[in-house]
Design a protein around this motif. Structure first.
Motif, PDB file in Angstrom:
ATOM      1  N   GLN A   1       0.714  -0.632  -0.197  1.00  0.00           N
ATOM      2  CA  GLN A   1      -0.229   0.012  -0.068  1.00  0.00           C
ATOM      3  C   GLN A   1       1.040   1.189   0.060  1.00  0.00           C
ATOM      4  O   GLN A   1       1.814   1.140   0.977  1.00  0.00           O
ATOM      5  N   PHE A   2       0.011   1.855  -1.169  1.00  0.00           N
ATOM      6  CA  PHE A   2       1.100   3.552  -0.926  1.00  0.00           C
ATOM      7  C   PHE A   2       0.739   4.532  -0.876  1.00  0.00           C
ATOM      8  O   PHE A   2       1.038   5.462  -0.924  1.00  0.00           O
ATOM      9  N   ARG A   3      -0.975   4.805  -0.631  1.00  0.00           N
ATOM     10  CA  ARG A   3      -1.624   5.551  -0.317  1.00  0.00           C
ATOM     11  C   ARG A   3      -2.438   5.299   0.837  1.00  0.00           C
ATOM     12  O   ARG A   3      -1.835   4.538   1.048  1.00  0.00           O
ATOM     13  N   CYS A   4      -3.496   6.685   1.166  1.00  0.00           N
ATOM     14  CA  CYS A   4      -3.824   5.697   2.754  1.00  0.00           C
ATOM     15  C   CYS A   4      -2.435   5.763   4.000  1.00  0.00           C
ATOM     16  O   CYS A   4      -2.929   5.106   4.821  1.00  0.00           O
ATOM     17  N   ASN A   5      -1.304   6.940   3.289  1.00  0.00           N
ATOM     18  CA  ASN A   5      -0.667   6.183   4.597  1.00  0.00           C
ATOM     19  C   ASN A   5       0.280   5.323   4.405  1.00  0.00           C
ATOM     20  O   ASN A   5       0.768   4.570   5.482  1.00  0.00           O
ATOM     21  N   GLY A   6      -0.199   4.489   3.527  1.00  0.00           N
ATOM     22  CA  GLY A   6       0.695   3.395   3.348  1.00  0.00           C
ATOM     23  C   GLY A   6      -0.249   2.798   4.279  1.00  0.00           C
ATOM     24  O   GLY A   6       0.361   1.308   4.887  1.00  0.00           O
ATOM     25  N   SER A   7      -1.265   2.257   4.503  1.00  0.00           N
ATOM     26  CA  SER A   7      -1.798   1.697   5.616  1.00  0.00           C
ATOM     27  C   SER A   7      -3.106   0.438   5.166  1.00  0.00           C
ATOM     28  O   SER A   7      -3.983   0.639   4.327  1.00  0.00           O
ATOM     29  N   ASP A   8      -2.375  -0.543   5.428  1.00  0.00           N
ATOM     30  CA  ASP A   8      -3.001  -2.095   3.966  1.00  0.00           C
ATOM     31  C   ASP A   8      -4.522  -1.449   5.593  1.00  0.00           C
ATOM     32  O   ASP A   8      -5.561  -2.565   4.539  1.00  0.00           O
ATOM     33  N   GLY A   9      -4.697  -1.067   6.797  1.00  0.00           N
ATOM     34  CA  GLY A   9      -5.382  -2.066   7.293  1.00  0.00           C
ATOM     35  C   GLY A   9      -6.422  -1.265   7.305  1.00  0.00           C
ATOM     36  O   GLY A   9      -6.992  -1.181   7.898  1.00  0.00           O
ATOM     37  N   TYR A  10      -6.137   0.381   6.991  1.00  0.00           N
ATOM     38  CA  TYR A  10      -7.535   1.688   6.406  1.00  0.00           C
ATOM     39  C   TYR A  10      -8.474   0.651   5.378  1.00  0.00           C
ATOM     40  O   TYR A  10      -9.991   1.233   5.327  1.00  0.00           O
ATOM     41  N   LEU A  11      -7.835   0.084   4.330  1.00  0.00           N
ATOM     42  CA  LEU A  11      -8.350  -0.427   3.366  1.00  0.00           C
ATOM     43  C   LEU A  11      -8.823  -1.541   3.933  1.00  0.00           C
ATOM     44  O   LEU A  11     -10.298  -1.532   3.515  1.00  0.00           O
ATOM     45  N   SER A  12      -8.685  -2.838   5.109  1.00  0.00           N
ATOM     46  CA  SER A  12      -9.580  -3.784   5.123  1.00  0.00           C
ATOM     47  C   SER A  12     -10.720  -3.230   5.917  1.00  0.00           C
ATOM     48  O   SER A  12     -11.874  -3.720   5.838  1.00  0.00           O
ATOM     49  N   TRP A  13     -10.681  -2.380   7.002  1.00  0.00           N
ATOM     50  CA  TRP A  13     -11.001  -1.939   7.446  1.00  0.00           C
ATOM     51  C   TRP A  13     -12.907  -1.207   6.584  1.00  0.00           C
ATOM     52  O   TRP A  13     -13.738  -1.414   6.885  1.00  0.00           O
ATOM     53  N   LEU A  14     -12.231  -0.339   5.712  1.00  0.00           N
ATOM     54  CA  LEU A  14     -13.327   0.301   4.852  1.00  0.00           C
ATOM     55  C   LEU A  14     -14.367  -0.833   4.329  1.00  0.00           C
ATOM     56  O   LEU A  14     -15.026  -0.534   4.248  1.00  0.00           O
ATOM     57  N   ASN A  15     -13.142  -2.060   3.478  1.00  0.00           N
ATOM     58  CA  ASN A  15     -14.289  -2.961   3.063  1.00  0.00           C
ATOM     59  C   ASN A  15     -14.842  -3.622   4.248  1.00  0.00           C
ATOM     60  O   ASN A  15     -15.982  -3.828   3.453  1.00  0.00           O
ATOM     61  N   ASP A  16     -14.420  -3.796   5.143  1.00  0.00           N
ATOM     62  CA  ASP A  16     -15.078  -4.156   6.186  1.00  0.00           C
ATOM     63  C   ASP A  16     -16.411  -3.402   6.673  1.00  0.00           C
ATOM     64  O   ASP A  16     -18.135  -3.841   6.689  1.00  0.00           O
ATOM     65  N   VAL A  17     -16.386  -2.250   6.428  1.00  0.00           N
ATOM     66  CA  VAL A  17     -17.061  -1.346   7.194  1.00  0.00           C
ATOM     67  C   VAL A  17     -18.577  -0.964   6.642  1.00  0.00           C
ATOM     68  O   VAL A  17     -19.505  -0.488   6.334  1.00  0.00           O
ATOM     69  N   LEU A  18     -17.461  -0.709   5.098  1.00  0.00           N
ATOM     70  CA  LEU A  18     -18.669  -0.691   3.850  1.00  0.00           C
ATOM     71  C   LEU A  18     -19.897  -2.236   3.614  1.00  0.00           C
ATOM     72  O   LEU A  18     -20.462  -2.430   2.779  1.00  0.00           O
ATOM     73  N   GLU A  19     -19.334  -3.289   3.961  1.00  0.00           N
ATOM     74  CA  GLU A  19     -19.429  -4.702   3.821  1.00  0.00           C
ATOM     75  C   GLU A  19     -19.372  -4.864   2.229  1.00  0.00           C
ATOM     76  O   GLU A  19     -20.733  -5.695   1.982  1.00  0.00           O
ATOM     77  N   ILE A  20     -18.511  -4.338   2.129  1.00  0.00           N
ATOM     78  CA  ILE A  20     -17.823  -5.087   0.354  1.00  0.00           C
ATOM     79  C   ILE A  20     -17.683  -6.299   0.468  1.00  0.00           C
ATOM     80  O   ILE A  20     -17.793  -7.624  -0.185  1.00  0.00           O
ATOM     81  N   GLU A  21     -16.665  -7.185   1.302  1.00  0.00           N
ATOM     82  CA  GLU A  21     -16.194  -8.459   1.586  1.00  0.00           C
ATOM     83  C   GLU A  21     -16.169  -8.836   3.146  1.00  0.00           C
ATOM     84  O   GLU A  21     -15.596  -7.350   3.914  1.00  0.00           O
ATOM     85  N   GLU A  22     -15.748  -9.247   3.996  1.00  0.00           N
ATOM     86  CA  GLU A  22     -15.897  -9.699   5.300  1.00  0.00           C
ATOM     87  C   GLU A  22     -14.153  -9.591   5.350  1.00  0.00           C
ATOM     88  O   GLU A  22     -12.884 -10.263   4.662  1.00  0.00           O
ATOM     89  N   THR A  23     -13.300  -9.568   6.576  1.00  0.00           N
ATOM     90  CA  THR A  23     -12.093  -9.150   6.248  1.00  0.00           C
ATOM     91  C   THR A  23     -11.325 -10.072   7.421  1.00  0.00           C
ATOM     92  O   THR A  23     -12.605 -10.086   8.253  1.00  0.00           O
ATOM     93  N   ALA A  24     -10.103  -9.814   8.010  1.00  0.00           N
ATOM     94  CA  ALA A  24     -10.375 -10.209   9.271  1.00  0.00           C
ATOM     95  C   ALA A  24     -11.155  -9.025  10.712  1.00  0.00           C
ATOM     96  O   ALA A  24     -10.936  -8.486  10.733  1.00  0.00           O
ATOM     97  N   ASN A  25     -10.801  -9.422  11.784  1.00  0.00           N
ATOM     98  CA  ASN A  25     -11.259  -8.639  12.493  1.00  0.00           C
ATOM     99  C   ASN A  25     -10.249  -7.165  13.192  1.00  0.00           C
ATOM    100  O   ASN A  25      -9.634  -7.291  13.888  1.00  0.00           O
ATOM    101  N   PHE A  26     -10.239  -6.314  12.176  1.00  0.00           N
ATOM    102  CA  PHE A  26      -9.952  -4.853  12.118  1.00  0.00           C
ATOM    103  C   PHE A  26     -10.097  -4.362  13.355  1.00  0.00           C
ATOM    104  O   PHE A  26     -10.256  -2.845  13.623  1.00  0.00           O
ATOM    105  N   ASP A  27     -10.301  -4.703  14.745  1.00  0.00           N
ATOM    106  CA  ASP A  27     -10.396  -3.666  15.714  1.00  0.00           C
ATOM    107  C   ASP A  27      -9.482  -2.834  16.880  1.00  0.00           C
ATOM    108  O   ASP A  27      -9.268  -1.822  16.800  1.00  0.00           O
ATOM    109  N   GLY A  28      -7.785  -3.783  16.102  1.00  0.00           N
ATOM    110  CA  GLY A  28      -6.783  -2.574  16.366  1.00  0.00           C
ATOM    111  C   GLY A  28      -6.021  -2.966  15.459  1.00  0.00           C
ATOM    112  O   GLY A  28      -5.328  -3.734  15.023  1.00  0.00           O
ATOM    113  N   PHE A  29      -5.274  -1.575  14.996  1.00  0.00           N
ATOM    114  CA  PHE A  29      -4.315  -1.664  14.504  1.00  0.00           C
ATOM    115  C   PHE A  29      -3.626  -0.074  14.121  1.00  0.00           C
ATOM    116  O   PHE A  29      -3.639   0.453  14.554  1.00  0.00           O
TER     117      PHE A  29
END
Length: 626
Positions: free
Chosen positions: A416-444
């Motif tokens: 990841q080179f955008r979103c300040n390099g945060s893979d966690g943000y993208l996974s979190w966003l997919n989870d929030v928008l219910e695009i796909e189930e991701t791991a539990n990103f309660d903490g990253f």
């Protein structure tokens, strides 16, 4: 961001007492999230080896030690860092890439690429010296403090299980440019590595250099559109790392082979927002052209091309030349077979079936591109389909590649080179928008600046404040009609929410993304997809809501002038289930795309109050782990 930080003496004590793995893991969980067993095993093994290397009185006890240092603006981490002063008392940093490899094989014809066992299979990856050199280069490029304080970086790779032979693949002449820059050390080279460290670390610094680097000024992230002219001149503006490098070298090899034997080859490069798809694509274009191959860069969406034309205006290239180099996806309806040596398709998820203003030309854009080129490469993100007409898919590319009996390769970009390099943000966003189930990103690690604002006015004020270098923009979902009479008038306000009023992007500009006065209008998916900004403010309309249990979408809330869902009502009458599923996918993908345009931050306002509360609750869970 550093996971583990200590002096050498503290590190030695932690390893000796057997607590080092637990210490690293505890901090890793707090800052990044859970780690797999293989990662934990690698810490257990590698830290023992580094303990033995550092057990030397000439390596100062008070030199700094960092483990798992995150490279600025990326999701990549450096295994091991030592800091201190050299014999002249200059600031020095030794960067060590740790590998547990037992064997490796050279890969002729691909620069900086080797094969080794990864994940239980023989795979291509970057040479260890290339990898650690590229990581050091990224720190130099993005950490302003390193340059200003004249901190010298010395990369190397330590393969502590690897027995180097006299005629070893990793030390083959083809890799010399990289191991000259970043030396390699194997299982019998402990003394050599120790001497390498002692050459640059003579006096301790009590982790002062680590502190300065970790808290250092970060240069503004490079944007592709701002560096295009230099790249076309052959300058390497972006250092490609890991799977970017693998994808690039694979594409170059396939293009050259097709040029020689005239056999069709197709490469699919799959990656989410900010994984560097467009950077790899432009680098490919430049280098394939330098090989005297007839090549084109293709996008369906015109916004990136128009921005490229504007950025290159007045330079050495004529507009006519540029328009023949950067083409629309409907340009190949009458092309002959193998008319071009290479066609590079960016944003391939936006390809349509038919071409032309009235969708009445040609047969299929994917098929026509594969037909027209000896080698074609498709950069694609399955979650960026944003209109009903978007036809480009991995399945379609495979289908037509097989029809042409083309050799097919498929590779994924993860870094990841955008979103300040945060893979966690993208996974979190997919989870929030219910695009796909991701791991539990309660903490990253959530260094990316994401906020939910209580009003569109507050959102506007914040984006205006962030727009110091014309690099912040307001965006919105297509829930407000584009008033015909005011399409070219910024004072005709299409978007009205209570006391807030603003205009959509104007119809008389093709370069809204970079126009100086565009801060006064709100952009849409069509003027922002494929481009990037430092900060974005996104207004989420009532087409995306939260019903108390789940995310719901409603195509009825889309504007009448919205062309992206044109035909959905007819489809709904004929096949309600299909229409609802497609609309749901497109609406969610649209907001995901808008909310990933910002390199440093994304701020949102939700018309639906339940959605606002839902997202705020999600953020609270993250903040609990900070």
């Amino acid at each position: 961001m550093i996971v583990y930080e200590a002096t050498k003496e503290e590190f030695i004590d932690s390893v000796f007492s057997g607590s080092i793995t637990d210490e690293i893991y505890d901090i890793y969980q707090q800052k990044i999230g859970k780690s797999g067993k293989s990662q934990i095993r690698s810490w257990e093994n590698s830290m023992q080896y580094m303990y033995r290397i550092l057990e030397d009185k000439e390596i100062p006890d008070d030199c700094g030690v960092a483990i798992e240092f995150t490279i600025p603006t990326t999701s990549k981490r450096i295994d091991f860092i030592l800091t201190g002063l050299n014999q002249f008392e200059d600031d020095s940093v030794v960067i060590i890439e740790l590998k547990q490899w037992g064997s490796a094989y050279k890969v002729p014809g691909k620069d900086g690429v080797v094969k080794t066992i990864l994940g239980g299979a023989l795979r291509e990856t970057t040479h260890p010296s290339y990898q650690v050199w590229s990581y050091a280069s990224l720190i130099k490029n993005f950490n302003q403090t390193v340059e200003e304080d004249e901190i010298e970086l010395y990369p190397c790779a330590y393969l502590h299980n690897y027995d180097f032979s006299d005629d070893d693949p990793l030390t083959d002449e083809i890799y010399k440019p990289y191991f000259d820059e970043a030396p390699l050390y194997g299982k019998h080279d402990a003394l050599k590595l120790r001497n390498f460290i002692k050459k640059y670390i003579k006096y301790g610094d009590n982790s002062d250099i680590l502190l300065r680097i970790d808290n250092g000024k970060i240069r503004p992230s490079k944007k592709l559109q701002d560096n295009l002219a230099s790249m076309l001149e052959g300058n390497k503006e972006f250092v490609m790392i890991d799977e970017q490098k693998i994808a690039y070298e694979l594409a170059i090899k396939m293009a050259r082979e097709s040029y020689i034997d005239d056999k069709k080859r197709v490469l699919i490069v799959e990656g989410g927002p900010g994984t560097g798809k467009s950077v790899v694509a432009i680098n490919l274009l430049v280098d394939i052209m330098q090989d005297d191959m007839l090549s084109l860069y293709v996008t369906k969406n015109s916004a990136p091309r128009e921005v490229f034309f504007e950025k290159l205006r007045g330079g050495k290239y004529s507009l006519n030349y540029l328009k023949n180099l950067f083409k629309g996806s409907g340009s190949f309806t009458s092309s002959k077979s193998n008319e071009f040596d290479a066609i590079i398709v960016d944003e391939a998820h936006r390809l349509n079936k038919k071409s032309g203003m009235y969708n009445n030309l040609g047969e299929n854009q994917v098929k026509e591109i594969i037909n027209a080129a000896k080698f074609s490469v498709f950069f694609i993100d399955k979650h960026q389909r944003v209109t009903l007409k978007d036809y480009g898919s991995i399945e379609a590319i495979y289908e037509f590649a097989k029809e042409f009996d083309a050799e097919i390769e498929h590779i994924k970009l993860e870094s990841q080179f955008r979103c300040n390099g945060s893979d966690g943000y993208l996974s979190w966003l997919n989870d929030v928008l219910e695009i796909e189930e991701t791991a539990n990103f309660d903490g990253f690690d959530f260094d990316y600046d994401f906020r939910v604002l209580d009003s569109p006015g507050e959102l506007k004020d914040l984006i205006f404040k962030k727009n110091s270098n014309n690099n912040a923009r307001l965006l919105a979902g297509y829930c407000w009609d584009w008033i015909k009479e005011g399409k070219n008038n910024t004072y005709v306000h299409d978007i009205v929410i209570d006391n807030f009023e603003m205009s959509w992007n104007l119809g008389n500009s093709k370069t809204w993304a970079i126009d100086e006065n565009s801060i006064n209008e709100i952009g849409c998916i069509h003027t922002s997809q494929g481009l990037e900004f430092d900060y974005v403010g996104v207004i989420i309309g009532n087409d995306l809501r939260f019903d108390g249990e789940k995310i719901v979408t409603d195509f009825e809330k889309r504007a009448k002038t919205d062309q992206s869902l044109r035909g959905i009502k007819k489809m709904y009458k004929e096949n309600p289930k299909k229409a609802i599923e497609l609309a749901d996918e497109i609406i969610k993908n649209t907001y995901r795309t808008l909310m990933t345009r910002g390199m440093k931050g994304c701020y949102i306002y939700c018309e639906d109050m339940l959605l606002e509360s839902y997202i705020k609750d999600k953020i609270k869970k993250i903040n609990q782990f900070k």
